[in-house]
Design an enzyme around this catalytic site. Structure first.
Site, PDB file in Angstrom:
ATOM      1  CD1 TRP A  99      -1.940  -2.191   2.091  1.00 48.09           C
ATOM      2  CD2 TRP A  99      -2.813  -1.562   0.129  1.00 48.09           C
ATOM      3  NE1 TRP A  99      -2.865  -3.141   1.713  1.00 48.09           N
ATOM      4  CE2 TRP A  99      -3.409  -2.779   0.525  1.00 48.09           C
ATOM      5  CE3 TRP A  99      -3.193  -0.981  -1.077  1.00 48.09           C
ATOM      6  CZ2 TRP A  99      -4.382  -3.421  -0.253  1.00 48.09           C
ATOM      7  CZ3 TRP A  99      -4.149  -1.618  -1.852  1.00 48.09           C
ATOM      8  CH2 TRP A  99      -4.729  -2.817  -1.438  1.00 48.09           C
ATOM      9  CG  ASP A 166      -3.225   3.800   4.112  1.00 47.62           C
ATOM     10  OD1 ASP A 166      -4.268   3.620   4.775  1.00 47.62           O
ATOM     11  OD2 ASP A 166      -2.909   3.100   3.121  1.00 47.62           O
ATOM     12  CE  LYS A 190      -8.482  -3.652   4.218  1.00 47.68           C
ATOM     13  NZ  LYS A 190      -7.532  -2.663   3.731  1.00 47.68           N
TER      14      LYS A 190
END
Ligand SMILES: *Cc1c(COP(=O)(O)O)cnc(C)c1O
Length: 355
Positions: A99, A166, A190
């Protein structure tokens, strides 16, 4: 049989969230209509989005000058939205996984990207510690929890420039000093809600400083001005997010979530370290409390599939590791009860006894 849901995302939601969401799909706020079929500008839904933003602020103790936005496009959209809005000349990025490197790729479209450190050569099994953040950068970006590799940075890095993070897979698992950040973003699927909404916590003063023109939908100021209602927001995920936020508050807030998360992770890592068959994949000091990655020891490698099948007979689902790591990944998000971790640990013990 009761299922124990260890999926990495989309992932487990609290029963409170699921029940209230199911109820609202049938009859939302006494309107006699489903939440799926009424205007996002109705007073009932406006109340939902306002309360959700207020609760994010309360739970994370967000200081004045920040806005909480509910956006579409996933965390991946933030990979370009952040540099579009904040990168004038140069930004620092830490490369700790898939990511992070996706975010770096997008930032390069907008300016100079200084990748201060990377653990890519070690398949991202640790968090680099020795790096210097350039003092002339517009911001420093990092991924707090590496969902795929199971490493985590559980602190607000000291930096000469504002942080951007993030926090998709560990937001609401620890208190955060939001004042150090210009932007925090997190896809909801999540640790908060069904897929479809992304939270962005944006410092208003950080905006309006780049020279380029920004398309309306990608400009944070558009969404600040319209209270996340410039266009139709993802109403159902926002409703579910509100339920989860209420549940967090009811349980005692973020400190209590952190206490539970630390306990769940400690129990599972203890078993991985004790058990003759398994071994963790990342450096101990960098272990994630959200995504626990482990494999069979080399001499037992052929038992991998057998363990997944065996765990399945105990109701355990979603523990197959990401293809870039292999083995197993147990995601221990806030909504996962300790009982499910105990079931997994017992399955590991029983499997050890059988071999
Ligand atoms: C899942 C994940 C993403 C991607 O989220 P999307 O909403 O699918 O774009 C980004 N960053 C992290 C840390 C993630 O865990």
């Amino acid at each position: 049989m009761k299922k124990h849901n260890f999926y990495a995302g989309p992932s487990i939601l609290s029963e409170y969230t699921l029940k209230n969401t199911a109820d609202a799909i049938k009859d939302f706020a006494g309107t006699g209509l489903s939440i799926l079929e009424i205007s996002h500008r109705s007073k009932e839904f406006t109340a939902v989005i306002e309360e959700a933003a207020a609760l994010v602020k309360e739970l994370l103790e967000i200081p004045e000058g920040y806005h909480v936005l509910f956006l579409g496009g996933g965390a991946s959209m933030q990979f370009c939205m952040v540099p579009y809005n904040l990168l004038n000349t140069k930004a620092g990025y830490l490369d700790t996984g898939t990511w992070a490197s996706n975010a770096i790729k997008e930032a390069r479209l907008f300016g100079d990207v200084d990748v201060v450190a990377s653990s890519k050569d070690a398949n991202y099994t640790f968090i680099p510690k020795d790096f210097t953040i350039p003092a002339d950068a517009d911001y420093f970006h990092f991924t707090t929890n590496n969902t795929i590799y199971g490493t985590e940075i559980r602190k607000d890095i000291d930096s000469p420039v504002p942080l951007v993070a993030d926090m998709s897979s560990d937001i609401f698992s620890r208190p955060v000093d939001v004042s150090k950040y210009n932007i925090i973003y997190a896809g909801a699927q999540k640790n908060l809600a069904p897929a479809g909404v992304t939270i962005a916590i944006v410092k208003e003063d950080a905006l309006g400083k780049v020279a380029r023109a920004i398309p309306t939908m990608l400009d944070y100021r558009t969404h600040i001005k319209k209270g996340s209602m410039f266009n139709t927001p993802p109403v159902l995920p926002i409703f579910s997010a509100l339920q989860t936020l209420k549940w967090y508050k009811e349980l005692g807030g973020i400190k209590e979530m952190e206490r539970r998360d630390l306990e769940k992770a400690a129990r599972l890592y203890d078993e991985i370290d004790r058990n003759r068959l398994f071994v963790g994949t990342v450096k101990e000091e960098d272990r994630s409390i959200m995504n626990v990655c482990f494999v069979m020891k080399p001499e037992y490698a052929e038992l991998e599939k057998e363990f997944i099948d065996f765990a399945g007979t105990k109701g355990i689902v979603g523990i197959k590791g990401h293809r870039s790591v292999g083995g197993f990944r147990a995601s221990l998000y806030n909504a996962l009860p300790l009982e499910s971790v105990e079931v997994l640990i017992n399955a590991m013990k029983e499997f050890e006894n059988n071999h």
